[in-house]
Design an enzyme around this catalytic site. Structure first.
Site, PDB file in Angstrom:
ATOM      1  N   HIS A   2      86.744  34.261  65.635  1.00 48.79           N
ATOM      2  CA  HIS A   2      86.627  35.277  66.587  1.00 48.79           C
ATOM      3  C   HIS A   2      86.525  34.805  68.283  1.00 48.79           C
ATOM      4  CE1 HIS A   2      84.435  38.632  64.044  1.00 48.79           C
ATOM      5  NE2 HIS A   2      85.745  38.604  63.876  1.00 48.79           N
TER       6      HIS A   2
ATOM      7  N   CYS B 106      94.720  32.782  78.416  1.00 40.71           N
ATOM      8  CA  CYS B 106      95.711  33.621  79.248  1.00 40.71           C
ATOM      9  C   CYS B 106      96.166  34.941  78.839  1.00 40.71           C
ATOM     10  CB  CYS B 106      96.776  32.498  79.863  1.00 40.71           C
ATOM     11  SG  CYS B 106      98.049  33.458  80.790  1.00 40.71           S
TER      12      CYS B 106
HETATM   13  C1  BJW Z   1      69.984  36.292  59.321  1.00 44.62           C
HETATM   14  C2  BJW Z   1      68.820  35.744  60.095  1.00 44.62           C
HETATM   15  C3  BJW Z   1      68.389  34.398  59.763  1.00 44.62           C
HETATM   16  C4  BJW Z   1      69.387  37.423  61.212  1.00 44.62           C
HETATM   17  N1  BJW Z   1      68.749  34.124  58.516  1.00 44.62           N
HETATM   18  N2  BJW Z   1      70.113  35.911  58.218  1.00 44.62           N
HETATM   19  C5  BJW Z   1      87.269  51.179  59.992  1.00 44.62           C
HETATM   20  C6  BJW Z   1      87.378  50.416  58.815  1.00 44.62           C
HETATM   21  C7  BJW Z   1      87.589  48.984  58.581  1.00 44.62           C
HETATM   22  C8  BJW Z   1      87.935  48.367  59.774  1.00 44.62           C
HETATM   23  C9  BJW Z   1      88.054  48.821  61.037  1.00 44.62           C
HETATM   24  C10 BJW Z   1      87.838  50.328  60.953  1.00 44.62           C
HETATM   25  N3  BJW Z   1      88.027  50.664  62.414  1.00 44.62           N
HETATM   26  C11 BJW Z   1      88.155  49.471  63.025  1.00 44.62           C
HETATM   27  C12 BJW Z   1      88.320  48.465  62.384  1.00 44.62           C
HETATM   28  C13 BJW Z   1      88.681  46.990  62.754  1.00 44.62           C
HETATM   29  C14 BJW Z   1      87.455  46.432  63.435  1.00 44.62           C
HETATM   30  C15 BJW Z   1      86.372  46.706  62.814  1.00 44.62           C
HETATM   31  O1  BJW Z   1      85.861  46.248  61.834  1.00 44.62           O
HETATM   32  N4  BJW Z   1      85.451  47.820  63.223  1.00 44.62           N
HETATM   33  C16 BJW Z   1      84.080  48.120  62.312  1.00 44.62           C
HETATM   34  C17 BJW Z   1      83.099  48.085  63.473  1.00 44.62           C
HETATM   35  C18 BJW Z   1      84.375  49.113  61.491  1.00 44.62           C
HETATM   36  N5  BJW Z   1      87.733  45.183  63.292  1.00 44.62           N
HETATM   37  C19 BJW Z   1      88.622  44.510  64.313  1.00 44.62           C
HETATM   38  O2  BJW Z   1      89.052  45.182  65.425  1.00 44.62           O
HETATM   39  C20 BJW Z   1      88.922  42.994  64.225  1.00 44.62           C
HETATM   40  N6  BJW Z   1      90.416  42.902  64.321  1.00 44.62           N
HETATM   41  C21 BJW Z   1      91.160  43.389  63.268  1.00 44.62           C
HETATM   42  O3  BJW Z   1      90.819  44.101  62.514  1.00 44.62           O
HETATM   43  O4  BJW Z   1      92.524  43.124  63.369  1.00 44.62           O
HETATM   44  C22 BJW Z   1      93.370  43.723  62.595  1.00 44.62           C
HETATM   45  C23 BJW Z   1      93.799  42.899  61.393  1.00 44.62           C
HETATM   46  C24 BJW Z   1      93.852  43.965  60.298  1.00 44.62           C
HETATM   47  C25 BJW Z   1      93.769  43.239  58.830  1.00 44.62           C
HETATM   48  C26 BJW Z   1      93.668  42.031  58.706  1.00 44.62           C
HETATM   49  C27 BJW Z   1      93.516  41.253  59.895  1.00 44.62           C
HETATM   50  C28 BJW Z   1      93.209  41.667  61.274  1.00 44.62           C
HETATM   51  C29 BJW Z   1      88.355  42.359  65.425  1.00 44.62           C
HETATM   52  C30 BJW Z   1      86.867  42.323  65.297  1.00 44.62           C
HETATM   53  C31 BJW Z   1      86.196  41.507  66.607  1.00 44.62           C
HETATM   54  C32 BJW Z   1      84.790  41.212  66.614  1.00 44.62           C
HETATM   55  N7  BJW Z   1      84.205  40.743  67.686  1.00 44.62           N
HETATM   56  C33 BJW Z   1      82.806  40.804  67.920  1.00 44.62           C
HETATM   57  C34 BJW Z   1      82.511  40.610  69.495  1.00 44.62           C
HETATM   58  C35 BJW Z   1      83.287  39.523  70.117  1.00 44.62           C
HETATM   59  C36 BJW Z   1      82.398  38.234  70.016  1.00 44.62           C
HETATM   60  C37 BJW Z   1      81.176  37.944  70.996  1.00 44.62           C
HETATM   61  O5  BJW Z   1      81.257  38.859  72.165  1.00 44.62           O
HETATM   62  O6  BJW Z   1      80.338  37.389  70.695  1.00 44.62           O
HETATM   63  O7  BJW Z   1      82.492  39.671  67.269  1.00 44.62           O
HETATM   64  S1  BJW Z   1      81.827  42.182  67.183  1.00 44.62           S
HETATM   65  C38 BJW Z   1      80.423  41.123  66.798  1.00 44.62           C
HETATM   66  O8  BJW Z   1      80.506  41.396  65.542  1.00 44.62           O
HETATM   67  C39 BJW Z   1      80.823  39.685  67.060  1.00 44.62           C
HETATM   68  C40 BJW Z   1      80.469  39.159  65.613  1.00 44.62           C
HETATM   69  O9  BJW Z   1      81.452  37.805  65.396  1.00 44.62           O
HETATM   70  C41 BJW Z   1      80.690  40.254  64.706  1.00 44.62           C
HETATM   71  C42 BJW Z   1      80.306  40.379  63.361  1.00 44.62           C
HETATM   72  O10 BJW Z   1      78.689  40.199  63.681  1.00 44.62           O
HETATM   73  P1  BJW Z   1      77.615  39.322  62.835  1.00 44.62           P
HETATM   74  O11 BJW Z   1      77.780  38.054  62.957  1.00 44.62           O
HETATM   75  O12 BJW Z   1      77.745  39.941  61.430  1.00 44.62           O
HETATM   76  O13 BJW Z   1      76.341  39.820  63.451  1.00 44.62           O
HETATM   77  P2  BJW Z   1      74.963  40.963  63.163  1.00 44.62           P
HETATM   78  O14 BJW Z   1      74.296  41.075  64.190  1.00 44.62           O
HETATM   79  O15 BJW Z   1      75.845  42.010  62.665  1.00 44.62           O
HETATM   80  O16 BJW Z   1      74.471  40.581  61.677  1.00 44.62           O
HETATM   81  C43 BJW Z   1      73.536  39.289  61.889  1.00 44.62           C
HETATM   82  C44 BJW Z   1      72.848  39.214  60.343  1.00 44.62           C
HETATM   83  O17 BJW Z   1      72.338  38.178  60.376  1.00 44.62           O
HETATM   84  C45 BJW Z   1      72.142  40.457  60.057  1.00 44.62           C
HETATM   85  O18 BJW Z   1      72.709  40.990  58.830  1.00 44.62           O
HETATM   86  C46 BJW Z   1      70.742  39.879  59.824  1.00 44.62           C
HETATM   87  O19 BJW Z   1      69.919  40.473  58.677  1.00 44.62           O
HETATM   88  C47 BJW Z   1      71.076  38.432  59.510  1.00 44.62           C
HETATM   89  N8  BJW Z   1      70.145  37.606  60.027  1.00 44.62           N
HETATM   90  N9  BJW Z   1      68.783  36.466  61.453  1.00 44.62           N
HETATM   91  C48 BJW Z   1      69.585  34.687  57.743  1.00 44.62           C
HETATM   92  N10 BJW Z   1      67.304  33.537  60.556  1.00 44.62           N
END
Ligand code: BJW
Length: 231
Positions: free
Chosen positions: A106, A114
């Protein structure tokens, strides 16, 4: 030797003091996703988005890797086989914890992109809207972050690693964001043993064969010790 593929999310950096996204007091409770993590939000208000990432980049100098980051680095150094960390995180705590093979699907806070020619370079601590690209000179610098609707980095290489995995571990990720949330299914198709490390079951938790519940600093450290003792 067994190939180990590890997917990490915001939860692994939580104990270092970096907020997760979907916790009650997490980043998405303070900012609208549509405003700060989509290309449309950036087009509407680039200043807001650049400032959001400037603040998070500045925070990096105040945090340190925790025991879970360091345990993964130890695993890579001491395991005889291949260890790959695929991170959704845009922080640099895996690298600072000692991991060598880290794939930032990500993007990275410390990188600029760019929007015109896709050139990437080291971001200044404070980015400004309309900064010129050092390669093509277009005033099109943006944070090097994969926003919703954009293609994550290195997808072919990531799927190639997953297809060869003997062990797949997901650490601190809620399983809400694709394609990362689909990696467990891909790893299972490849015959990998799958484990989830989290405080609770993730949205795709039912697809994992094994669950280790608790703080990543404890559960991941214990797992690495176990793997290295087994050989
Ligand atoms: C602990 C802990 C401790 C806490 N010990 N655990 C419908 C269906 C399916 C997909 C889609 C859909 N509609 C749209 C989509 C696609 C979309 C998507 O997935 N949307 C969903 C919301 C449904 N995805 C995209 O658009 C992606 N691109 C894409 O799909 O391109 C097309 C493609 C198709 C096929 C193949 C390949 C590509 C792009 C996604 C970009 C995500 N960007 C972000 C923000 C940017 C980064 C930033 O600003 O920092 O990335 S969103 C945000 O979520 C960030 C993270 O990387 C990402 C994941 O979050 P994460 O890391 O899971 O964090 P949390 O907060 O959700 O969870 C934390 C966890 O830790 C919790 O479970 C806690 O319990 C746990 N925890 N403390 C152990 N101490």
């Amino acid at each position: 030797m067994r190939k180990i593929v590890i997917l990490t999310g915001a939860g692994i950096s939580a104990e270092s003091g970096i907020e997760t996204f979907r916790a009650e007091d997490g980043l998405w409770a303070q900012h609208r996703v549509e405003d700060v993590a989509t290309p449309e939000g950036f087009a509407r208000d680039p200043e807001l988005v650049v400032n959001f990432y400037n603040a998070r980049r500045a925070q990096l100098s105040e945090v340190e890797p925790n025991a879970a980051h360091r345990a993964l680095a130890r695993l890579e150094a001491e395991h005889g086989g291949d260890v790959v960390v695929i991170t959704q995180n845009v922080d640099d705590l895996h690298e600072r914890g000692g991991s060598q093979t880290v794939m930032h699907m990500h993007g990275e806070l410390k990188s600029a992109l760019c929007a015109s020619c896709d050139h990437r370079w080291a971001a200044p601590l404070k980015m400004h809207v309309g900064e010129a690209c050092p390669s093509c000179a277009a005033p099109a610098a943006r944070p090097d972050i994969v926003w919703f609707g954009e293609m994550p980095y290195d997808m072919d290489a990531l799927f190639a690693h997953l297809s060869q995995a003997d062990i797949f571990a997901a650490i601190g990720t809620s399983g809400n964001v694709y394609p990362a949330a689909g990696f467990v299914a891909e790893a299972r198709r490849a015959g990998a043993h799958t484990l989830e490390f989290n405080l609770e079951r993730s949205a795709v938790g039912n697809q994992f064969e094994e669950h280790r519940t608790g703080l990543a600093s404890k559960t991941v450290t214990a797992w690495v010790e176990e793997l290295l003792t087994q050989g």
